[in-house]
Write a protein that holds these residues in place. Structure first.
Motif, PDB file in Angstrom:
ATOM      1  N   ILE A   1       0.836  -1.203   0.000  1.00 55.61           N
ATOM      2  CA  ILE A   1       0.000   0.000   0.000  1.00 55.61           C
ATOM      3  C   ILE A   1       0.869   1.250   0.000  1.00 55.61           C
ATOM      4  N   CYS A   2       1.949   1.231   0.779  1.00 54.25           N
ATOM      5  CA  CYS A   2       2.871   2.370   0.790  1.00 54.25           C
ATOM      6  C   CYS A   2       3.479   2.567  -0.594  1.00 54.25           C
ATOM      7  N   ALA A   3       3.814   1.474  -1.255  1.00 54.15           N
ATOM      8  CA  ALA A   3       4.344   1.566  -2.614  1.00 54.15           C
ATOM      9  C   ALA A   3       3.290   2.108  -3.568  1.00 54.15           C
ATOM     10  N   ALA A   4       2.046   1.662  -3.404  1.00 54.36           N
ATOM     11  CA  ALA A   4       0.948   2.128  -4.263  1.00 54.36           C
ATOM     12  C   ALA A   4       0.704   3.625  -4.095  1.00 54.36           C
ATOM     13  N   LEU A   5       0.813   4.119  -2.872  1.00 54.13           N
ATOM     14  CA  LEU A   5       0.624   5.554  -2.633  1.00 54.13           C
ATOM     15  C   LEU A   5       1.752   6.369  -3.252  1.00 54.13           C
ATOM     16  N   SER A   6       2.921   5.768  -3.405  1.00 58.71           N
ATOM     17  CA  SER A   6       4.011   6.435  -4.117  1.00 58.71           C
ATOM     18  C   SER A   6       3.713   6.505  -5.609  1.00 58.71           C
ATOM     19  N   VAL A   7       3.040   5.480  -6.131  1.00 57.73           N
ATOM     20  CA  VAL A   7       2.608   5.501  -7.528  1.00 57.73           C
ATOM     21  C   VAL A   7       1.604   6.626  -7.744  1.00 57.73           C
ATOM     22  N   LYS A   8       0.713   6.797  -6.795  1.00 55.88           N
ATOM     23  CA  LYS A   8      -0.264   7.886  -6.868  1.00 55.88           C
ATOM     24  C   LYS A   8       0.429   9.242  -6.972  1.00 55.88           C
TER      25      LYS A   8
END
Length: 226
Positions: free
Chosen positions: A157-164
């Motif tokens: 999820i932390c990685a996904a928020l970086s994608v955002k």
């Protein structure tokens, strides 16, 4: 570096950032002196603290530098260069502010956790945008939850928020797989799918970064376990 040692050791002589840096530098200097005397065959009293630091001076072990604020990051870099150390810059909350200095140092960064409150002043620049800045500047970095601060199962999820915030999906997945393996110097064994590496794999219903993703199969050492 920074507020943590100041808070934990507030009743001792560690009360300022200057003292923290001086104590570390003094420890490294005395360890170097101790190590050189031993290597030259001199009889020196055994010192457990210096013995523990010898692998750091020999670059057999990295110095792990907890540093949020830009001045703390720069202090860690200066000490690392002074003693010719391998080190990792952990958290690097202000990393985007001094990204040119970090790139120049050549030290890898372990970014995060950004999935928390800004619980102290040195976290004011905390952002999921930092990984993108690191990538754009060619800095080797990984993303961390700093477990148990944020449970490790929320790493995707932390990685996904970086994608955002602009990091590509490929780079985000690499930041939680191959990049940390490179930082740990074990990328010859783990971190990517390649013949000869340790084959621990998962089969998912969608992207690893999708919060609704489900893991359907798990393979450890190349063998299915479910």
């Amino acid at each position: 570096f920074g507020e943590n040692p100041k808070r934990v050791y507030q009743d001792s002589k560690i009360k300022t950032r200057m003292n923290i840096a001086a104590l570390l530098r003094n420890l490294l200097f005395k360890t170097k002196e101790y190590m050189e005397k031993k290597e030259n065959g001199k009889d020196v009293p055994f010192n457990m603290q210096f013995e523990a630091m010898i692998p750091v001076l020999k670059k057999e072990m990295p110095l792990k530098c907890h540093a949020h604020r830009s001045d703390d990051i720069l202090t860690a870099i200066r000490i690392g260069k002074e003693f010719d150390l391998d080190l990792t810059l952990d958290h690097v909350t202000d990393g985007a502010i001094i990204v040119d200095k970090i790139k120049e140092s050549g030290y890898p960064c372990i970014v995060g956790p950004a999935f928390t409150h800004k619980s102290k002043y040195e976290l004011k620049a905390k952002s999921f945008k930092t990984p993108k800045v690191m990538k754009e500047n060619g800095i080797l970095f990984s993303i961390t939850t700093d477990s148990p601060v944020v449970p490790q199962e929320y790493l995707p999820i932390c990685a996904a928020l970086s994608v955002k915030e602009g990091l590509s999906e490929k780079d985000a997945i690499e930041a939680i797989t191959l990049s940390p393996a490179k930082i740990l110097k074990i990328s010859d064994r783990v971190g990517s799918i390649k013949v000869g590496k340790d084959a621990d794999l998962i089969l998912c219903t969608s992207s690893l970064l999708d919060p609704q993703n489900e893991i359907k199969r798990v393979f450890i050492d190349g063998k299915p376990i479910n």
